[in-house]
Design an enzyme around this catalytic site. Structure first.
Site, PDB file in Angstrom:
ATOM      1  N   CYS A 114      44.027  62.040  56.028  1.00 18.81           N
ATOM      2  CA  CYS A 114      43.868  62.243  54.580  1.00 18.81           C
ATOM      3  C   CYS A 114      44.260  63.643  54.132  1.00 18.81           C
ATOM      4  CB  CYS A 114      42.441  61.932  54.153  1.00 18.81           C
ATOM      5  SG  CYS A 114      42.000  60.212  54.437  1.00 18.81           S
ATOM      6  N   HIS A 250      41.739  65.429  47.107  1.00 14.81           N
ATOM      7  CA  HIS A 250      41.908  64.150  47.798  1.00 14.81           C
ATOM      8  C   HIS A 250      40.901  63.177  47.206  1.00 14.81           C
ATOM      9  CE1 HIS A 250      42.142  61.000  50.644  1.00 14.81           C
ATOM     10  NE2 HIS A 250      41.041  61.316  51.284  1.00 14.81           N
ATOM     11  N   ASN A 280      40.817  55.133  48.189  1.00 14.31           N
ATOM     12  CA  ASN A 280      41.284  56.217  49.064  1.00 14.31           C
ATOM     13  C   ASN A 280      42.641  55.825  49.644  1.00 14.31           C
ATOM     14  OD1 ASN A 280      41.746  58.071  51.086  1.00 14.31           O
ATOM     15  ND2 ASN A 280      39.667  58.032  51.895  1.00 14.31           N
TER      16      ASN A 280
HETATM   17  C1  LIG Z   1      31.115  55.259  52.976  1.00  9.45           C
HETATM   18  C2  LIG Z   1      30.124  55.729  51.934  1.00  9.45           C
HETATM   19  C3  LIG Z   1      30.597  55.325  50.542  1.00  9.45           C
HETATM   20  C4  LIG Z   1      28.796  55.073  52.188  1.00  9.45           C
HETATM   21  O1  LIG Z   1      27.821  55.587  51.332  1.00  9.45           O
HETATM   22  P1  LIG Z   1      26.438  56.075  51.914  1.00  9.45           P
HETATM   23  O2  LIG Z   1      25.602  56.401  50.764  1.00  9.45           O
HETATM   24  O3  LIG Z   1      26.704  57.171  52.924  1.00  9.45           O
HETATM   25  O4  LIG Z   1      25.894  54.794  52.617  1.00  9.45           O
HETATM   26  P2  LIG Z   1      25.530  54.574  54.157  1.00  9.45           P
HETATM   27  O5  LIG Z   1      26.755  54.568  54.999  1.00  9.45           O
HETATM   28  O6  LIG Z   1      24.412  55.500  54.523  1.00  9.45           O
HETATM   29  O7  LIG Z   1      25.005  53.109  54.059  1.00  9.45           O
HETATM   30  C5  LIG Z   1      23.884  52.759  53.246  1.00  9.45           C
HETATM   31  C6  LIG Z   1      23.674  51.252  53.312  1.00  9.45           C
HETATM   32  O8  LIG Z   1      24.717  50.591  52.594  1.00  9.45           O
HETATM   33  C7  LIG Z   1      25.268  49.549  53.382  1.00  9.45           C
HETATM   34  N1  LIG Z   1      26.659  49.325  53.031  1.00  9.45           N
HETATM   35  C8  LIG Z   1      27.773  49.886  53.576  1.00  9.45           C
HETATM   36  N2  LIG Z   1      28.854  49.413  52.975  1.00  9.45           N
HETATM   37  C9  LIG Z   1      28.452  48.555  52.022  1.00  9.45           C
HETATM   38  C10 LIG Z   1      29.123  47.770  51.079  1.00  9.45           C
HETATM   39  N3  LIG Z   1      30.466  47.745  50.958  1.00  9.45           N
HETATM   40  N4  LIG Z   1      28.382  46.984  50.259  1.00  9.45           N
HETATM   41  C11 LIG Z   1      27.048  46.976  50.335  1.00  9.45           C
HETATM   42  N5  LIG Z   1      26.347  47.703  51.237  1.00  9.45           N
HETATM   43  C12 LIG Z   1      27.055  48.493  52.058  1.00  9.45           C
HETATM   44  C13 LIG Z   1      25.104  50.063  54.795  1.00  9.45           C
HETATM   45  O9  LIG Z   1      25.154  48.977  55.712  1.00  9.45           O
HETATM   46  C14 LIG Z   1      23.742  50.714  54.735  1.00  9.45           C
HETATM   47  O10 LIG Z   1      22.766  49.675  54.836  1.00  9.45           O
HETATM   48  P3  LIG Z   1      21.423  49.918  55.725  1.00  9.45           P
HETATM   49  O11 LIG Z   1      20.758  51.086  55.073  1.00  9.45           O
HETATM   50  O12 LIG Z   1      20.743  48.617  55.574  1.00  9.45           O
HETATM   51  O13 LIG Z   1      21.950  50.228  57.088  1.00  9.45           O
HETATM   52  C15 LIG Z   1      29.959  57.250  52.012  1.00  9.45           C
HETATM   53  O14 LIG Z   1      29.286  57.598  53.186  1.00  9.45           O
HETATM   54  C16 LIG Z   1      31.257  57.962  51.982  1.00  9.45           C
HETATM   55  O15 LIG Z   1      32.026  57.871  51.039  1.00  9.45           O
HETATM   56  N6  LIG Z   1      31.549  58.769  52.998  1.00  9.45           N
HETATM   57  C17 LIG Z   1      32.733  59.534  53.082  1.00  9.45           C
HETATM   58  C18 LIG Z   1      33.804  58.619  53.494  1.00  9.45           C
HETATM   59  C19 LIG Z   1      35.123  59.198  53.222  1.00  9.45           C
HETATM   60  O16 LIG Z   1      35.339  59.740  52.188  1.00  9.45           O
HETATM   61  N7  LIG Z   1      35.985  59.052  54.185  1.00  9.45           N
HETATM   62  C20 LIG Z   1      37.308  59.394  54.084  1.00  9.45           C
HETATM   63  C21 LIG Z   1      37.460  60.840  54.226  1.00  9.45           C
HETATM   64  S1  LIG Z   1      39.141  61.082  54.136  1.00  9.45           S
END
Ligand SMILES: CC(C)(COP(=O)(O)OP(=O)(O)OC[C@H]1O[C@@H](n2cnc3c(N)ncnc32)[C@H](O)[C@@H]1OP(=O)(O)O)[C@@H](O)C(=O)NCCC(=O)NCCS
Length: 323
Positions: A114, A250, A280
């Site tokens: 990214c 980004h 993304n």
């Molecule tokens: C991926 C992201 C959106 C998840 O949000 P978050 O608040 O961190 O959520 P978590 O990963 O802690 O998951 C929370 C819950 O949501 C659930 N969940 C994950 N994806 C889901 C979806 N698409 N729909 C519903 N629930 C979902 C998880 O299973 C978890 O459930 P649990 O608590 O029962 O285990 C966030 O972590 C993020 O954006 N991270 C950075 C990723 C990124 O930018 N990557 C690229 C960098 S270039």
């Protein structure tokens, strides 16, 4: 007199198929509300069957060349940032070279996931400042839809496909922060974080593989590292946040974008945001945001821009430029 790498054209390409969040509700335990509130994403574009990274990159490059009023043979080099090249080799950049009908110069890919476009801009700038090239096409293009595990709701709803390009040209400046062009760059990587974000395929498995991500761990690194690299780049350029017209980040997650802007003391009204429409798109996200931001009338000639990105590696960096 100082040489500066000045943007003289930009353009983008988005595949025609738009997928709304609600489409995932049929196959996954997810919903529009969760995706929107956790990531800021509302829809994304997916490449058509058979549509490749190099084809999208070529379309974006043509748009940037048209914008500059130049042809492919006016360009010395193509640098394409991508983690989803059509083939392991040759580089997708050489495929773009052929598709553009460019018969001279050189072309290569940069792979920093990214952060790829920031790394590509810094490399293009180095080629220009060292006199090895006068005009460089810098492209970010991705088909992340091809490396998604469609059963993994924590990743497949977050990514999209597309391409953006800028054309850089060597011009002379005064050597001050008032010059147009790239004023500073800052690149970083830390390979100890490999397991946070990777694709589980390649020559070690004989497969293309799927993207795997510990999203909350990536999130934990993102805001601090992005604010730090943007601050370093601004210091190198001799500018402060008060001088900045636009942050062009980004586009991974609106909460990361807001957190970083907040840390930099810049209001969201000065941040170009496209994540709601593109998801993304990895290395394509910054050039897409530059081109869309310009088309919206946000980014104007003479504006001071800070771009920043982080991705798998981890790799992260920032570029300060005057448009
Ligand atoms: C991926 C992201 C959106 C998840 O949000 P978050 O608040 O961190 O959520 P978590 O990963 O802690 O998951 C929370 C819950 O949501 C659930 N969940 C994950 N994806 C889901 C979806 N698409 N729909 C519903 N629930 C979902 C998880 O299973 C978890 O459930 P649990 O608590 O029962 O285990 C966030 O972590 C993020 O954006 N991270 C950075 C990723 C990124 O930018 N990557 C690229 C960098 S270039």
């Amino acid at each position: 007199m100082n040489t500066r790498s000045v943007v003289i054209g930009c353009g983008h390409y988005l595949p025609s198929r738009i997928v709304e969040n609600s489409e995932f509700e049929a196959t996954l335990d997810t919903n529009d509300e969760w995706i929107r509130s956790r990531s800021g994403i509302e829809r994304r574009h997916f490449a058509a069957e058979g549509e490749t990274t190099s084809q999208m990159a070529t379309a974006a490059a043509r748009a940037a060349l048209d914008d500059a009023g130049l042809g492919a043979d006016d360009v010395d080099a193509i640098i394409l940032a991508t983690s989803t090249p059509d083939l392991t080799f040759p580089s997708a950049a050489t495929m773009v070279q052929a598709q553009l009908g460019m018969t001279k110069g050189f072309a290569f890919d940069v792979q920093a996931v990214c952060a790829g476009f920031v790394f590509a801009l810094a490399n293009a700038n180095a080629l220009i400042l060292s006199g090895q090239a006068t005009r460089v096409l810098v492209i970010g293009a991705e088909t992340f839809s091809r490396i998604m595990d469609w059963t993994d709701r924590s990743t497949c709803v977050l990514f999209g496909d597309g391409a953006g390009a800028v054309l850089l040209e060597a011009q002379s400046g005064e050597g001050t922060a008032q010059d147009r062009g790239i004023l500073s760059t800052d690149l970083n990587s830390d390979g100890r974080h490999r397991d946070l974000l990777y694709v589980d395929g390649g020559t070690s498995t004989g497969t293309v593989g799927y993207l795997r991500m510990q999203g909350n761990q990536v999130f934990r690194h993102a805001v601090g590292k992005l604010a730090a690299t943007a601050t370093t780049a601004m210091e190198r350029a001799g500018v402060t946040p008060e001088d900045v017209d636009w942050v062009v980040p980004h586009q991974a997650n609106i909460r990361i974008i807001q957190g970083t802007a907040n840390k930099l003391n810049l209001p969201m009204s000065q941040v170009v945001v496209t994540v709601q429409d593109h998801g993304n798109t990895s290395a394509a996200s910054i050039p897409l945001a530059l081109s869309v931001g310009r088309d919206r009338g946000q980014i104007k000639q003479g504006d001071l821009l800070v771009t920043e990105a982080i991705g798998g590696g981890l790799a992260w960096g920032a570029v300060v430029l005057r448009w």
